[in-house]
Write an enzyme that holds these catalytic residues in place. Structure first.
Site, PDB file in Angstrom:
ATOM      1  N   ASN A 110       0.813  -1.224   0.000  1.00  0.00           N
ATOM      2  CA  ASN A 110       0.000   0.000   0.000  1.00  0.00           C
ATOM      3  C   ASN A 110       0.844   1.271   0.000  1.00  0.00           C
ATOM      4  O   ASN A 110       0.501   2.245  -0.667  1.00  0.00           O
ATOM      5  CB  ASN A 110      -0.947   0.008   1.200  1.00  0.00           C
ATOM      6  CG  ASN A 110      -1.929  -1.150   1.157  1.00  0.00           C
ATOM      7  OD1 ASN A 110      -1.948  -1.893   0.182  1.00  0.00           O
ATOM      8  ND2 ASN A 110      -2.724  -1.301   2.197  1.00  0.00           N
ATOM      9  N   THR A 155     -15.262  36.789 -32.618  1.00  0.00           N
ATOM     10  CA  THR A 155     -16.035  36.472 -31.415  1.00  0.00           C
ATOM     11  C   THR A 155     -17.352  35.933 -31.955  1.00  0.00           C
ATOM     12  O   THR A 155     -17.839  36.423 -32.984  1.00  0.00           O
ATOM     13  CB  THR A 155     -16.278  37.714 -30.524  1.00  0.00           C
ATOM     14  OG1 THR A 155     -17.072  38.645 -31.246  1.00  0.00           O
ATOM     15  CG2 THR A 155     -14.982  38.392 -30.102  1.00  0.00           C
ATOM     16  N   HIS A 156     -17.867  34.912 -31.290  1.00  0.00           N
ATOM     17  CA  HIS A 156     -19.058  34.205 -31.808  1.00  0.00           C
ATOM     18  C   HIS A 156     -18.810  33.657 -33.219  1.00  0.00           C
ATOM     19  O   HIS A 156     -19.740  33.527 -34.011  1.00  0.00           O
ATOM     20  CB  HIS A 156     -20.300  35.105 -31.825  1.00  0.00           C
ATOM     21  CG  HIS A 156     -20.510  35.850 -30.548  1.00  0.00           C
ATOM     22  ND1 HIS A 156     -21.270  35.370 -29.515  1.00  0.00           N
ATOM     23  CD2 HIS A 156     -20.001  37.042 -30.120  1.00  0.00           C
ATOM     24  CE1 HIS A 156     -21.250  36.227 -28.512  1.00  0.00           C
ATOM     25  NE2 HIS A 156     -20.475  37.254 -28.849  1.00  0.00           N
ATOM     26  N   SER A 277      -8.431  10.942 -49.154  1.00  0.00           N
ATOM     27  CA  SER A 277      -9.641  10.147 -49.058  1.00  0.00           C
ATOM     28  C   SER A 277      -9.532   9.013 -50.066  1.00  0.00           C
ATOM     29  O   SER A 277      -8.986   9.181 -51.149  1.00  0.00           O
ATOM     30  CB  SER A 277     -10.838  11.036 -49.393  1.00  0.00           C
ATOM     31  OG  SER A 277     -11.899  10.256 -49.882  1.00  0.00           O
ATOM     32  N   LYS A 283      -9.467  15.534 -51.695  1.00  0.00           N
ATOM     33  CA  LYS A 283      -9.384  15.734 -50.246  1.00  0.00           C
ATOM     34  C   LYS A 283      -7.966  15.731 -49.697  1.00  0.00           C
ATOM     35  O   LYS A 283      -7.116  14.963 -50.111  1.00  0.00           O
ATOM     36  CB  LYS A 283     -10.174  14.641 -49.510  1.00  0.00           C
ATOM     37  CG  LYS A 283     -11.657  14.650 -49.763  1.00  0.00           C
ATOM     38  CD  LYS A 283     -12.351  15.881 -49.215  1.00  0.00           C
ATOM     39  CE  LYS A 283     -12.449  15.839 -47.718  1.00  0.00           C
ATOM     40  NZ  LYS A 283     -13.336  14.751 -47.251  1.00  0.00           N
ATOM     41  N   ASN A 285      -7.064  15.741 -45.804  1.00  0.00           N
ATOM     42  CA  ASN A 285      -7.729  15.780 -44.503  1.00  0.00           C
ATOM     43  C   ASN A 285      -6.766  16.072 -43.344  1.00  0.00           C
ATOM     44  O   ASN A 285      -5.676  15.510 -43.284  1.00  0.00           O
ATOM     45  CB  ASN A 285      -8.441  14.448 -44.242  1.00  0.00           C
ATOM     46  CG  ASN A 285      -9.558  14.207 -45.247  1.00  0.00           C
ATOM     47  OD1 ASN A 285     -10.161  15.153 -45.763  1.00  0.00           O
ATOM     48  ND2 ASN A 285      -9.814  12.953 -45.543  1.00  0.00           N
ATOM     49  N   GLU A 290      -7.518  16.547 -36.198  1.00  0.00           N
ATOM     50  CA  GLU A 290      -8.818  15.979 -35.800  1.00  0.00           C
ATOM     51  C   GLU A 290      -8.643  14.973 -34.662  1.00  0.00           C
ATOM     52  O   GLU A 290      -9.446  14.917 -33.739  1.00  0.00           O
ATOM     53  CB  GLU A 290      -9.486  15.302 -36.995  1.00  0.00           C
ATOM     54  CG  GLU A 290     -10.022  16.309 -37.998  1.00  0.00           C
ATOM     55  CD  GLU A 290     -10.477  15.645 -39.292  1.00  0.00           C
ATOM     56  OE1 GLU A 290     -11.606  15.902 -39.706  1.00  0.00           O
ATOM     57  OE2 GLU A 290      -9.709  14.862 -39.880  1.00  0.00           O
ATOM     58  N   GLN A 322      -6.347   0.013  -7.338  1.00  0.00           N
ATOM     59  CA  GLN A 322      -5.515  -0.546  -8.405  1.00  0.00           C
ATOM     60  C   GLN A 322      -5.940  -0.014  -9.774  1.00  0.00           C
ATOM     61  O   GLN A 322      -5.152   0.027 -10.709  1.00  0.00           O
ATOM     62  CB  GLN A 322      -5.613  -2.079  -8.371  1.00  0.00           C
ATOM     63  CG  GLN A 322      -4.787  -2.782  -9.419  1.00  0.00           C
ATOM     64  CD  GLN A 322      -4.713  -4.267  -9.137  1.00  0.00           C
ATOM     65  OE1 GLN A 322      -4.108  -4.696  -8.165  1.00  0.00           O
ATOM     66  NE2 GLN A 322      -5.360  -5.069  -9.975  1.00  0.00           N
ATOM     67  N   LYS A 325      -4.286   3.209 -12.263  1.00  0.00           N
ATOM     68  CA  LYS A 325      -3.111   3.300 -13.130  1.00  0.00           C
ATOM     69  C   LYS A 325      -3.428   3.479 -14.610  1.00  0.00           C
ATOM     70  O   LYS A 325      -2.824   4.310 -15.289  1.00  0.00           O
ATOM     71  CB  LYS A 325      -2.238   2.062 -12.946  1.00  0.00           C
ATOM     72  CG  LYS A 325      -1.527   2.094 -11.615  1.00  0.00           C
ATOM     73  CD  LYS A 325      -0.974   0.740 -11.249  1.00  0.00           C
ATOM     74  CE  LYS A 325      -0.901   0.641  -9.752  1.00  0.00           C
ATOM     75  NZ  LYS A 325      -2.239   0.640  -9.085  1.00  0.00           N
TER      76      LYS A 325
HETATM   77  N1  ARG Z   1      -1.487  -3.866  -7.235  1.00  0.00           N
HETATM   78  C1  ARG Z   1      -1.961  -3.176  -6.089  1.00  0.00           C
HETATM   79  C2  ARG Z   1      -2.472  -1.771  -6.513  1.00  0.00           C
HETATM   80  O1  ARG Z   1      -2.118  -1.366  -7.562  1.00  0.00           O
HETATM   81  C3  ARG Z   1      -0.876  -3.001  -5.090  1.00  0.00           C
HETATM   82  C4  ARG Z   1      -1.357  -2.799  -3.709  1.00  0.00           C
HETATM   83  C5  ARG Z   1      -1.995  -4.060  -3.234  1.00  0.00           C
HETATM   84  N2  ARG Z   1      -2.369  -3.989  -1.876  1.00  0.00           N
HETATM   85  C6  ARG Z   1      -3.178  -4.878  -1.303  1.00  0.00           C
HETATM   86  N3  ARG Z   1      -3.452  -4.692  -0.074  1.00  0.00           N
HETATM   87  N4  ARG Z   1      -3.703  -5.869  -1.992  1.00  0.00           N
HETATM   88  O2  ARG Z   1      -3.203  -1.132  -5.810  1.00  0.00           O
END
Ligand code: ARG
Length: 457
Positions: A110, A155-156, A277, A283, A285, A290, A322, A325
């Site tokens: 943690n 503007t607008h 295109s 075209k 593009n 975009e 978790q 990420k």
């Molecule tokens: N892979 C976990 C995460 O990204 C790591 C921490 C896990 N902790 C636990 N008490 N299971 O959060």
């Protein structure tokens, strides 16, 4: 394979659960930070008298060799080991035997995971700041080369008042400068060591957190172990910074997409950044622009994703975290790609001064006719009314403002004199905007100089 936490379990983990709960498929991206952190932790354990000098050296040597294998692409990750932290620990134990098991003393995943994440985002922000700076330098260069190009400001999306094109580019430069400030500010706030917070309540080994922080280059320490392990605000802030920068890129993209259309015909985009295109031969593009515009949706989505993840999450760590990420990885990849794309577009951008100038006259100049009367003493509201009547008159006659004679002007107000005919040029009018931050040549030049100084170019 037995799990590092298997002690209290009598059943093998369900296959589905293994697949559902793993994070190694994406958190392997944190491996360099995890190794770095492990080395600092080993040093801290030694300093606290928890491991011997010999054990310290062995562990560091083992971690260094994993670092090397990682660089050479020789590490194979195991899904059964859940995440990057347990994978690296297992690799180490495989190399060193029993002593590898000492690595995780006085630590929890943690506090480990947020340390990795903070290290990782610090590195990424430094890269993003570099890209933002390159983008601003491109804008300043464009501002320098377009000082004498006049176009209407909108503007607008209606033609409003004449400006120097430099002024436009410098407007975006300001926005991207604020983006950098925002990223730097977020960086300063989360530049704190979380390691040493344990699972939730702190650590019962005498770990010198100040030492660990200085080993890892953190500026400060988190001051509460629950906060340290539960907080993901720093990622939310990072995602907000990405979303805002993306929004700016999207607005600039939109302008350039419009400007590259035949209707505007203000700019030509580099061929090598456009696509054709498969059906319409004419075209060209603006796909890069975009997609920059389109990818902003992901940047917003990732922010909302994380905020939703955090909402009502009980104190402190929960496995939900978790899920923090992938949005972070996706946003930084997306933003970096979009920044590179925009830099390329700006570096290859061809401006078409004639088409811009063509639209910078006529009614775009009318505000200053009203101002002219106001400067002669007519109350502005009245002057506005007179100028409005002139517009109606010209529309009816199918005539341009610049083609009006002094007699025609005088028919609307006795206050008009020769001066009004002199006035009716876009650059003249732009240069009257001398207030701090206005579009007069002197002011724009001053800002270009300031900008160059600020960027060190
Ligand atoms: N892979 C976990 C995460 O990204 C790591 C921490 C896990 N902790 C636990 N008490 N299971 O959060």
């Amino acid at each position: 394979m037995s799990k590092p936490w298997s002690g209290r379990f009598s059943e093998e983990t369900d296959e589905f659960v293994e697949e559902f709960t793993e994070s190694i498929s994406f958190d392997k991206e944190l491996a360099p930070e995890d190794i770095k952190q492990n080395i600092a932790h080993v040093k801290t354990l030694f300093k606290a008298g928890v491991i011997t000098e010999e054990e310290r050296d062995k562990l560091i040597e083992g971690l260094e060799s994993i670092r090397k294998e990682l660089k050479e692409g020789k590490v194979s990750w195991k899904r059964e080991l859940e995440d990057v932290h347990m994978n690296i620990e297992a690799l180490l134990t495989k190399k060193l035997g029993k002593v590898g098991g000492k690595l995780h003393t006085g630590r929890s995943r943690n506090d480990q995971v947020t340390t990795d994440e903070r290290l990782f985002l610090k590195k990424e922000i430094r890269e993003i700041l570099n890209l933002l700076k390159r983008l601003r330098v491109s804008l300043i260069k464009l501002a320098e080369s377009s000082l004498d190009i006049l176009l209407p400001a909108y503007t607008h999306l209606q033609r409003a008042q004449p400006i120097r094109l430099s002024h436009y580019f410098l407007a975006y430069r300001e926005m991207f400068l604020k983006d950098s400030e925002r990223f730097s500010d977020a960086y300063r706030r989360f530049d704190e060591l979380t390691l040493g917070s344990g699972a939730v309540a702190g650590v019962d080994f005498p770990l010198d957190r100040f030492f660990t922080a200085s080993e890892l280059g953190f500026n400060k320490l988190t001051r509460n172990s629950m906060y340290a392990t539960a907080d993901r605000d720093f990622i939310a802030e990072f995602l907000f910074c990405c979303a805002t920068a993306g929004m700016h890129l999207s607005r600039l993209s939109e302008d350039l997409i419009l400007w590259a259309s035949e209707e505007f015909n203000y700019v030509e985009l580099p061929d090598k950044l456009c696509t054709g295109s498969s059906i319409m031969p004419q075209k060209k593009n603006p796909d890069v622009l975009e997609l920059i515009r389109g990818k902003t949706g992901r940047l917003y989505g990732n922010l909302i994703n994380l905020l939703t993840l955090l909402k009502a999450l009980p104190m402190a760590y929960n496995r939900d975290l978790q899920e923090d990420k992938e949005p972070a990885f996706d946003s930084l990849r997306t933003l970096k790609g979009s920044l590179v794309g925009m830099i390329k577009v700006l570096e290859g951008l061809e401006v078409k001064p004639q088409s811009m100038r063509k639209n910078a006259g006529n009614f775009v100049l009318i505000t200053d006719v009203a101002n002219y009367l106001a400067q002669k003493g007519m109350p502005f509201r009245e002057a506005h009314e007179v100028a409005g009547k002139i517009v109606a008159y010209l529309i009816e006659k199918g005539k341009r403002l610049e083609d009006m004679s002094l007699e025609e002007f005088k028919a609307f107000s006795e206050l008009f004199d020769e001066g009004v005919l002199e006035l009716l040029k876009p650059e003249k009018i732009a240069d009257r905007r001398k207030t701090f931050g206005g579009t007069s040549k002197d002011e724009v030049l001053r800002i270009i100089e300031t900008a160059k100084r600020e960027e060190g170019i």
